[in-house]
Write an enzyme that holds these catalytic residues in place. Structure first.
Site, PDB file in Angstrom:
ATOM      1  N   ARG A   1       5.573  -5.708  -7.508  1.00  0.00           N
ATOM      2  CA  ARG A   1       5.035  -5.870  -8.877  1.00  0.00           C
ATOM      3  C   ARG A   1       3.525  -5.892  -8.924  1.00  0.00           C
ATOM      4  O   ARG A   1       2.930  -5.359  -9.869  1.00  0.00           O
ATOM      5  CB  ARG A   1       5.655  -7.065  -9.588  1.00  0.00           C
ATOM      6  CG  ARG A   1       5.244  -8.425  -9.208  1.00  0.00           C
ATOM      7  CD  ARG A   1       6.427  -9.357  -9.082  1.00  0.00           C
ATOM      8  NE  ARG A   1       7.114  -9.094  -7.839  1.00  0.00           N
ATOM      9  CZ  ARG A   1       8.400  -8.775  -7.752  1.00  0.00           C
ATOM     10  NH1 ARG A   1       9.137  -8.723  -8.804  1.00  0.00           N
ATOM     11  NH2 ARG A   1       8.927  -8.533  -6.567  1.00  0.00           N
ATOM     12  N   THR A   2       2.860  -6.502  -7.963  1.00  0.00           N
ATOM     13  CA  THR A   2       1.396  -6.588  -8.081  1.00  0.00           C
ATOM     14  C   THR A   2       0.778  -5.192  -8.016  1.00  0.00           C
ATOM     15  O   THR A   2      -0.074  -4.825  -8.829  1.00  0.00           O
ATOM     16  CB  THR A   2       0.827  -7.493  -6.973  1.00  0.00           C
ATOM     17  OG1 THR A   2       1.471  -8.759  -7.056  1.00  0.00           O
ATOM     18  CG2 THR A   2      -0.669  -7.678  -7.127  1.00  0.00           C
TER      19      THR A   2
ATOM     20  N   LYS B   1      -6.051   2.846  13.593  1.00  0.00           N
ATOM     21  CA  LYS B   1      -6.810   3.589  14.615  1.00  0.00           C
ATOM     22  C   LYS B   1      -8.038   2.809  15.059  1.00  0.00           C
ATOM     23  O   LYS B   1      -8.885   3.332  15.776  1.00  0.00           O
ATOM     24  CB  LYS B   1      -7.249   4.938  14.044  1.00  0.00           C
ATOM     25  CG  LYS B   1      -6.126   5.872  13.642  1.00  0.00           C
ATOM     26  CD  LYS B   1      -6.732   7.182  13.136  1.00  0.00           C
ATOM     27  CE  LYS B   1      -5.670   8.117  12.584  1.00  0.00           C
ATOM     28  NZ  LYS B   1      -6.283   9.279  11.907  1.00  0.00           N
TER      29      LYS B   1
ATOM     30  N   ARG C   1      -4.751  -5.632  -1.187  1.00  0.00           N
ATOM     31  CA  ARG C   1      -3.967  -6.715  -0.587  1.00  0.00           C
ATOM     32  C   ARG C   1      -3.988  -6.521   0.918  1.00  0.00           C
ATOM     33  O   ARG C   1      -3.899  -5.393   1.414  1.00  0.00           O
ATOM     34  CB  ARG C   1      -2.534  -6.689  -1.109  1.00  0.00           C
ATOM     35  CG  ARG C   1      -1.604  -7.627  -0.353  1.00  0.00           C
ATOM     36  CD  ARG C   1      -0.229  -7.707  -0.960  1.00  0.00           C
ATOM     37  NE  ARG C   1      -0.260  -8.475  -2.208  1.00  0.00           N
ATOM     38  CZ  ARG C   1       0.830  -8.820  -2.893  1.00  0.00           C
ATOM     39  NH1 ARG C   1       2.024  -8.468  -2.450  1.00  0.00           N
ATOM     40  NH2 ARG C   1       0.742  -9.517  -4.015  1.00  0.00           N
TER      41      ARG C   1
ATOM     42  N   HIS D   1      -4.571 -15.523  -4.563  1.00  0.00           N
ATOM     43  CA  HIS D   1      -3.997 -14.430  -5.348  1.00  0.00           C
ATOM     44  C   HIS D   1      -4.475 -14.649  -6.787  1.00  0.00           C
ATOM     45  O   HIS D   1      -3.704 -15.070  -7.657  1.00  0.00           O
ATOM     46  CB  HIS D   1      -2.471 -14.509  -5.237  1.00  0.00           C
ATOM     47  CG  HIS D   1      -1.737 -13.284  -5.681  1.00  0.00           C
ATOM     48  ND1 HIS D   1      -2.319 -12.296  -6.454  1.00  0.00           N
ATOM     49  CD2 HIS D   1      -0.454 -12.885  -5.468  1.00  0.00           C
ATOM     50  CE1 HIS D   1      -1.410 -11.351  -6.691  1.00  0.00           C
ATOM     51  NE2 HIS D   1      -0.275 -11.682  -6.096  1.00  0.00           N
TER      52      HIS D   1
HETATM   53  C1  NCD Z   1       3.669 -13.288  -4.344  1.00  0.00           C
HETATM   54  C2  NCD Z   1       2.701 -12.880  -3.260  1.00  0.00           C
HETATM   55  O1  NCD Z   1       2.713 -11.740  -2.784  1.00  0.00           O
HETATM   56  O2  NCD Z   1       1.905 -13.738  -2.919  1.00  0.00           O
HETATM   57  N1  NCD Z   1       4.201 -12.213  -5.029  1.00  0.00           N
HETATM   58  C3  NCD Z   1       3.475 -11.665  -6.049  1.00  0.00           C
HETATM   59  O3  NCD Z   1       2.425 -11.110  -5.850  1.00  0.00           O
HETATM   60  N2  NCD Z   1       3.957 -11.792  -7.293  1.00  0.00           N
HETATM   61  C4  NCD Z   1       4.647 -14.311  -3.941  1.00  0.00           C
HETATM   62  C5  NCD Z   1       5.595 -14.019  -2.819  1.00  0.00           C
HETATM   63  O4  NCD Z   1       5.552 -12.964  -2.185  1.00  0.00           O
HETATM   64  O5  NCD Z   1       6.433 -14.882  -2.566  1.00  0.00           O
END
Ligand code: NCD
Length: 338
Positions: A57-58, A86, A107, A135
């Site tokens: 989703r992110t 690499k 990320r 986050h």
């Molecule tokens: C979370 C994350 O990646 O930190 N997910 C998200 O981005 N909605 C929480 C998780 O992975 O549990």
């Protein structure tokens, strides 16, 4: 703070006024997210989406938000598909990719990595999660959801009572959310986790110093009895030294229909950053709550697009122009029919 040109690395960058401004911009994005109209305000702009760790989703929410403002997205996913395997350094990767993009969302599994990348980038960088650290956009969408849910109950975020449940040691969403709640008054937080997965001490200290009333506990039932929000989280198994160790904690705290009905006030809002772990030994948030109207988890994901659109519009300084580049929606819009 004017977000124009800023990277978003930590929720600590925000003051209360910034949050209020950002949320009013997010409100303005609703007709575009609903496909009631189209804006081309970011036509020609490119967002580099660099997700070096699993994400559904992110990543798609950032990408959709950018597309909804008329911009294009170029992406790479997984460390194994990038030149980082690499031996390329993060700063070199940043120097290269920032030449291709107007903004980057990233990320990465290591805490601090996104800040290191941003320091070498020529364009703003938005942290989509750096290891167990932060986050920030998730905390913003969580707070936006809390605000909207409580509004419907005649309440504001000041005076909020919330229980955060699960892996509070490695969970970056709760780390950022706890930092964000320090901006509000008379907040009380129950932190419910196995002792080994407790919220880091320095975060608890920071919350208490800012006036938040914090209860650290490993008892679920009494912690969810008198709160506005229960915020469940997944055991972050990818951060554990071994899967076996993660298995020790999976399923320890389960929120399901029986527990909710017995212990929560009838209007308690149920949140989770998702993904929820639906495997039999986990189920920290059971699907038997799916028909409960207080379950806000899919409103959270919808709100995420609005908040991320607001971030892009503010960082790229087009908030005042969004409505000048409007077009009609020519296609059949399934959201608006029926
Ligand atoms: C979370 C994350 O990646 O930190 N997910 C998200 O981005 N909605 C929480 C998780 O992975 O549990």
């Amino acid at each position: 703070m004017n977000l124009k040109g800023s990277s978003i690395l930590s929720i600590n960058q925000f003051e209360r006024g910034d949050i209020e401004n950002l949320f009013r911009i997010a409100d303005q994005m609703e007709p575009f997210a609903q496909r009631k109209k189209i804006t081309r305000v970011l036509e020609g702009a490119i967002m580099g989406s660099m997700f070096f760790e699993p994400s559904t989703r992110t990543r798609i929410s950032f990408g959709s938000a950018f597309n909804l403002l008329g911009g294009d997205v170029r992406e790479t996913t997984g460390l194994e598909n990038s030149s980082l395997v690499k031996g390329e350094s993060l700063p070199d990767t940043a120097r290269v990719l920032s030449g291709f993009s107007d903004i980057i969302c990233m990320r990465h599994p290591e805490a601090g990595s996104v800040a290191e990348f941003a320091a070498a980038s020529r364009v703003p960088v938005v942290n989509g999660g750096d290891g167990n650290n932060e986050h920030p956009s998730q905390a913003l969408l969580d707070l936006y959801t809390i605000e909207k849910e409580l509004q419907g109950r005649g309440r504001g975020v000041d005076g909020l009572r919330i229980a955060m449940i699960g892996d509070l040691k490695y969970g970056r969403t709760v780390h950022s959310l706890c930092k964000l709640l320090r901006l509000f008054n008379e907040v009380s937080v129950h932190l419910v986790s196995p002792k080994e997965l407790a919220m880091p001490d320095e975060l608890v200290e920071e919350m208490r110093e800012s006036g938040i009333q914090v209860v650290v506990t490993d008892i679920l039932e009494e912690s969810i009895a008198h709160v506005d929000i229960v915020y469940s989280t997944r055991i972050q198994e990818e951060r554990f030294p071994s899967k076996q160790e993660a298995d020790l904690y999976r399923g320890r705290f389960r929120l399901n229909k029986a527990v909710y009905t017995q212990f929560c006030e009838p209007n308690t809002v149920i949140m989770h950053p998702l993904p929820r772990d639906s495997r039999g030994d986990a189920k920290e948030l059971d699907s038997d709550l799916d028909d409960n109207p207080n379950l806000a988890i899919f409103r959270q994901t919808d709100n995420g697009v609005l908040v991320r659109m607001a971030l892009f519009a503010a960082i790229l300084d087009v908030v005042h122009l969004v409505d000048k580049y409007v077009e009609q929606v020519p296609w059949h819009n399934p959201r608006l029919s029926g």
